[in-house]
Motif scaffolding. Sequence first.
Motif, PDB file in Angstrom:
ATOM      1  N   LYS A  90     -45.881 -31.210  20.187  1.00 48.56           N
ATOM      2  CA  LYS A  90     -45.153 -30.149  20.886  1.00 48.56           C
ATOM      3  C   LYS A  90     -45.406 -30.171  22.386  1.00 48.56           C
ATOM      4  O   LYS A  90     -46.518 -30.390  22.845  1.00 48.56           O
ATOM      5  CB  LYS A  90     -45.585 -28.795  20.314  1.00 48.56           C
ATOM      6  CG  LYS A  90     -45.100 -27.576  21.106  1.00 48.56           C
ATOM      7  CD  LYS A  90     -45.953 -26.352  20.812  1.00 48.56           C
ATOM      8  CE  LYS A  90     -45.671 -25.214  21.770  1.00 48.56           C
ATOM      9  NZ  LYS A  90     -46.624 -24.110  21.648  1.00 48.56           N
ATOM     10  N   ALA A 145     -46.699 -27.271  14.903  1.00 49.29           N
ATOM     11  CA  ALA A 145     -47.196 -28.334  15.786  1.00 49.29           C
ATOM     12  C   ALA A 145     -48.504 -28.930  15.271  1.00 49.29           C
ATOM     13  O   ALA A 145     -49.416 -28.197  14.876  1.00 49.29           O
ATOM     14  CB  ALA A 145     -47.400 -27.780  17.195  1.00 49.29           C
ATOM     15  N   GLU A 194     -50.388 -30.195  20.647  1.00 50.87           N
ATOM     16  CA  GLU A 194     -49.681 -29.595  21.776  1.00 50.87           C
ATOM     17  C   GLU A 194     -50.152 -30.246  23.060  1.00 50.87           C
ATOM     18  O   GLU A 194     -51.358 -30.380  23.299  1.00 50.87           O
ATOM     19  CB  GLU A 194     -49.880 -28.080  21.868  1.00 50.87           C
ATOM     20  CG  GLU A 194     -49.114 -27.502  23.059  1.00 50.87           C
ATOM     21  CD  GLU A 194     -48.982 -25.987  23.079  1.00 50.87           C
ATOM     22  OE1 GLU A 194     -48.273 -25.474  23.972  1.00 50.87           O
ATOM     23  OE2 GLU A 194     -49.588 -25.318  22.222  1.00 50.87           O
TER      24      GLU A 194
END
Length: 412
Positions: free
Chosen positions: A41, A186, A189
């Motif tokens: 993400k 996710a 990240e």
Amino acid sequence: MSVELALEELLDSRVADVFTKDELREKLARSERERRPLRVKLGVDPTAPDIHLGHAVVLRKMRAFQDLGHTGVLIIGDYTAMVGDPSGKNKTRPQLSYDEIEQNAATYKEQVFKILDPERTEIVLNGEWFRKLAFADVLRLASRFTVARLLERDDFEKRLAKQQPISLHEVMYPVMQAYDSVMVRADVELGATEQTFNILMGRQLQEQMGQERQIGLLVPILTGICGTVRMSKSIGNYIGIAESPQEMFGKTMSIPDRLLAEYLRLATDYRPDEVERLERALADGSANPRDVKFQMAKRIVAMYHGEESSELAASDFERVFKRKEAPREMPVIGLSSKDLKEGKIWIAKLLRLANAASSNSNALGLVRQGAVSIDGAPVDAGRPDVAVKSGMTLKVGKRRFFRIEITNDTSD
């Protein structure tokens, strides 16, 4: 590729921190066993219309994951942009209208695939889930965090110490970013180092809501071409990835020599060993900073515009700054004979038609600064109506050139 080689590839010198390396190793190994790509993400708030080299640092890290077979999940924060990320800010950011955000988001979508692999990218707007939340849902989400924990973030602590105001909507920003991680499930990240607190909040919320915690992978913040503060469009010290090759080349050549090592490492696709070799050569004096910068500018332009455009930009730079000539190719300002009065045009109008000034006052300010010339002759601020002919060259600042072309308009 083995897990250890993948880990080495991902955690190169362009990474500032990861939490944690062991967790990332385990996720990569499981991804390999289960043949399930990781969901990587990155959230971007479209608060300005252009993507610049500072954004590209983290986007290129996402591309590195994609090249290993993983999925990039790009969240365009149409809702979070209305709040404004307070990370690294010492005051409340102005809120944008939704129309402004939509326009900026459209340009992000156009530019992002200069870097990302479209076949391995999901693009989502976080308004898709935030606009569905009732106020009771927002309260339940907020109840998972304490005010004391949210105020621990460095930016808020500094503002409290200086008795500067913190708006309630700003405190909600880390909560919203954390919820994004839950909604897209996710695994990793990405973000700049200033995003540490927000990404940790995402890990906390995922765990509370029954998901495995995401990995946080942080990249350094790129210094702007001014050499003093982070790259930012609002400050004007940026190099946009969609700017013309000539503009991109010229801006790269303008960076202070002391930033060379940083730009070689973060803004180019040189291998880490190449960067180290160039850094040693700069340190021991065996390499001329200007020559290294010239080759770096060519490399950066080639990354976003191709080799041919890079060579042309380099040639034009030499023509303009070494031989004091105009570039071979330049944008055309198309004028009608009706735009002229006795063969003259108000310089402010000419600059605005060229998109070289944002307003008449901005245009006249450039003239007063001596930054505007036509065919090499500086425009006199006291005589703002200038005579123009087809084929003349308008120069604005050090790097912007325009060719004037006039058509005879005989219509009524």
